[in-house]
Scaffold this motif. Sequence first.
Motif, short mmCIF file in Angstrom:
data_model
loop_
_atom_site.label_atom_id
_atom_site.label_comp_id
_atom_site.label_asym_id
_atom_site.label_seq_id
_atom_site.Cartn_x
_atom_site.Cartn_y
_atom_site.Cartn_z
N ARG B 420 1.03 -52.96 -8.00
CA ARG B 420 0.60 -54.36 -8.00
C ARG B 420 0.68 -54.98 -9.38
NH1 ARG B 420 -3.25 -52.85 -4.01
NH2 ARG B 420 -4.72 -52.23 -5.63
N SER B 421 0.37 -54.17 -10.40
CA SER B 421 0.35 -54.73 -11.76
C SER B 421 1.75 -55.12 -12.21
CB SER B 421 -0.27 -53.72 -12.73
OG SER B 421 0.63 -52.67 -13.01
N ILE B 422 2.75 -54.48 -11.64
CA ILE B 422 4.12 -54.78 -12.04
C ILE B 422 4.78 -55.76 -11.07
CG2 ILE B 422 6.38 -53.74 -12.44
CD1 ILE B 422 5.06 -51.24 -13.27
N ASP B 423 4.36 -55.75 -9.85
CA ASP B 423 5.03 -56.52 -8.80
C ASP B 423 3.98 -57.31 -8.02
OD1 ASP B 423 6.81 -57.51 -6.94
OD2 ASP B 423 7.08 -55.61 -5.89
N PRO B 424 3.37 -58.32 -8.64
CA PRO B 424 2.21 -58.98 -8.02
C PRO B 424 2.54 -59.67 -6.70
CG PRO B 424 2.88 -60.08 -10.06
CD PRO B 424 3.64 -58.81 -10.00
N LEU B 425 3.76 -60.11 -6.53
CA LEU B 425 4.09 -60.79 -5.28
C LEU B 425 4.56 -59.81 -4.20
CD1 LEU B 425 5.90 -63.96 -6.66
CD2 LEU B 425 3.51 -63.72 -5.97
N GLY B 426 4.70 -58.56 -4.55
CA GLY B 426 5.11 -57.56 -3.55
C GLY B 426 6.49 -57.79 -2.97
N LEU B 427 7.43 -58.22 -3.82
CA LEU B 427 8.75 -58.58 -3.30
C LEU B 427 9.73 -57.41 -3.28
CD1 LEU B 427 9.29 -62.07 -4.99
CD2 LEU B 427 8.83 -61.60 -2.58
N PHE B 428 9.47 -56.38 -4.02
CA PHE B 428 10.44 -55.29 -4.14
C PHE B 428 10.18 -54.24 -3.08
CE2 PHE B 428 12.58 -55.41 -8.54
CZ PHE B 428 12.61 -56.79 -8.53
#
Lengths: 446, 446
Positions: B420-428
């Motif tokens: 979550r800290s790296i990909d807050p929008l959860g797109l990957f």
Amino acid sequence: MVADVPGFGTSNEFGLAICELREALPGDDSVSTDADELERHGFSLYDYHPGVLHSVVVYPLTTDDVVKIVNISRKYRMPIVPYSGGTSLEGHNRGHASGGICVDMSGMDRIIEIHEADSDLVCQPGCLWVDINETLRQKGTRLQLDPAPGATIGGMLSTGCSGTNAVRYGTAKGEWFLNATVVLPSGEIIKTRSRARKSSAGFDLTKLFIGAEGSKSLSKATEAAIEVLNQGVGIQCVELLDDLFMAATNKYGMSLRKWPEKDSLFFKFQGHSAKSLDETAAVVRNDQEATSLWADRKNALFSGLALLEGDDGKGWSTDVCVPPSNLPRLVYETKQDLSEIGLVSTIVGHVGDGNFHALLLFKTDEELEIARHAVHRMVKRAIALDGTCTGEHGVGIGKKEYLYEELGYGTVELMKTIKRSIDPLGLFNPGKLYPDPPGAADPRST
Amino acid sequence: MVADVPGFGTSNEFGLAICELREALPGDDSVSTDADELERHGFSLYDYHPGVLHSVVVYPLTTDDVVKIVNISRKYRMPIVPYSGGTSLEGHNRGHASGGICVDMSGMDRIIEIHEADSDLVCQPGCLWVDINETLRQKGTRLQLDPAPGATIGGMLSTGCSGTNAVRYGTAKGEWFLNATVVLPSGEIIKTRSRARKSSAGFDLTKLFIGAEGSKSLSKATEAAIEVLNQGVGIQCVELLDDLFMAATNKYGMSLRKWPEKDSLFFKFQGHSAKSLDETAAVVRNDQEATSLWADRKNALFSGLALLEGDDGKGWSTDVCVPPSNLPRLVYETKQDLSEIGLVSTIVGHVGDGNFHALLLFKTDEELEIARHAVHRMVKRAIALDGTCTGEHGVGIGKKEYLYEELGYGTVELMKTIKRSIDPLGLFNPGKLYPDPPGAADPRST
């Protein structure tokens, strides 16, 4: 076939995204919504997990293309699924329920550089490992990871692959991948590490992306450097010991014999006693001598201090690490620098790893400041030679100011973000490892 | 000597913290504010970096003691600095400007278990590597990491140590540390991985703490398992191929000869051709045969399909990995299970790594469901045997439901937090790798 899913863009927005992808990526074949293409990328003959097809398949040719794709993905909240060799078995290549972008890396399949002297190479994520081995075979070596024949490097990194050889050579989670160039969800490009074989500069962000299955990065290792099999079979270590170190060893007097006071290379062979292969150095004649020499190597600090008159000498011990082929230059320039500052100092190095240690001897506070500046120059020199501020000693307080320069702003901020996510109050070891923001005062400039 | 620092507790609060530490930790010597003790832990003869002394030194004897210390640290916002062998060179052991707690691990110095058959051992973080090697010497093996003689395992993990042998054996950032038991800043205890030699179950959280220098964990590796040198020098791989696989290989017809249809072990030696050492199996007579056998091994799916009549057969390929000594039991029980469900299936394994693959063959949807349940049982069995849901195939969709069971709730949540800290929008790659929350419906139970 795909549905609007809360948290992601709508079908209409995805349509706009596909238009922007067509504008952003060059070439007629870079963006495809062809049914066969979607089927090939979102379905698999080798597993039976549920899932839908992607909305679109894109074929980046450069890291910048990947950034464009990621930025459009973020703008429209459109999921991204990386596609490497397509050999995965657990539904890795399925589309998301909302549809999404499948990023096929097959257009980025080149070996960019081979560094024979360093036993590493740089390649793109769509590169087949069998193609790499075909190239390396002509050089008498090989990559020992051996997943499915169709696997490519991006997926191998992203899944932490291994294969039949792992008992002897370890897995992709070991030390095969030195670093990766990664496009983050923010669109930012980071490189996880330097090209140095070893680094103690914090925890290894490369490892954070190995096994992440593209869920964090675009899996892309766009210029990943891969450690290939060490060519020197049976060589356990190669140590460089400089002339002053050899003199110190003689003076410290723990060794069974006196050594020629020349720059020397010592090799340790697996299953054999230590032997010196450097023609300029004496040959170790028996196991007892070998043992005592290696003991002296371990006592470098104390033997170094023997070079100073009196009992009040002190030593500043530090290390840096560079790609092995850069080590001769680094050692040469550092020796030259050290010889000009008026301090006694010794150098010993783990040549095989490109790692070297300097011991700077001093007595007064003035000399301490001279040593501090010399170490600073040595670190700057190592980083400029594609190296790291520390090969094995670590960062602590002494090296943290160099992390931004070595790793780049984005990489360090990522480390700090992960740190913050786990330790929100900052209670564990504050003030160590993580550097102060750029622009903070340099103690040497005041 | 120490000052009130914004963001941390006051000197008064630190006084209260020290009182609570005395109440929490058993024994008269577990908490010390003795001047000599503070000097010894916060100052170093081997480096010259600035810093102040700690407020207090504590000596935990158990992981629970560490949790108590961390909880008190959090309550009073009092920094924690771990202290392992004290051999670091970059100011690692200095106190924080506010004072703080130095956690000396010397009271946790035991080797807890040695698993000879798995080539691993479990020890506490205060264990000296030279003591480990003295113990291992009697068994004819050794740990090949060789930092300073005074170094202990906790610091070796926490700094990603190496030494003179790294060119041949790699560093602590490679695959020497299988897992670590870590006390997080929240006071939560997590174990980073199973004891399986390999795992593709996400990115390796062990690696997140290697090189973190105690800034994220209490560095503690309270029950870290360490991979010791593989005893079988020159063995590149050991493959188990079961009777049905050998039959499939014969039937698929790519091999140059017919093999006995028995459970077989094949060894590949470095620098030699493949040879079978299993007395029950035929011996490979030349390089050409060896090459064709290993090619068939790579073609396991296709040769397996040859066991089914007709062209409409399908195969479910999956893998699990357990500590090598548990592999015989896992293979035995899995073969028994598979023989009872009425499906044709083959098993091949990377014995040296404790990793094995099953191929379950089927034609109808009903048989697919039978296979799905059998794979589920196999994974459960592997996890119960201290193993992982996947040794090299990865998680994808197919294995994500097992991560909580395999790694524990805290470990998975930490992975998700980092994600979550790296990909807050959860797109990957949404919906892959990271499991749904516990309690979500099991598709097999409906």
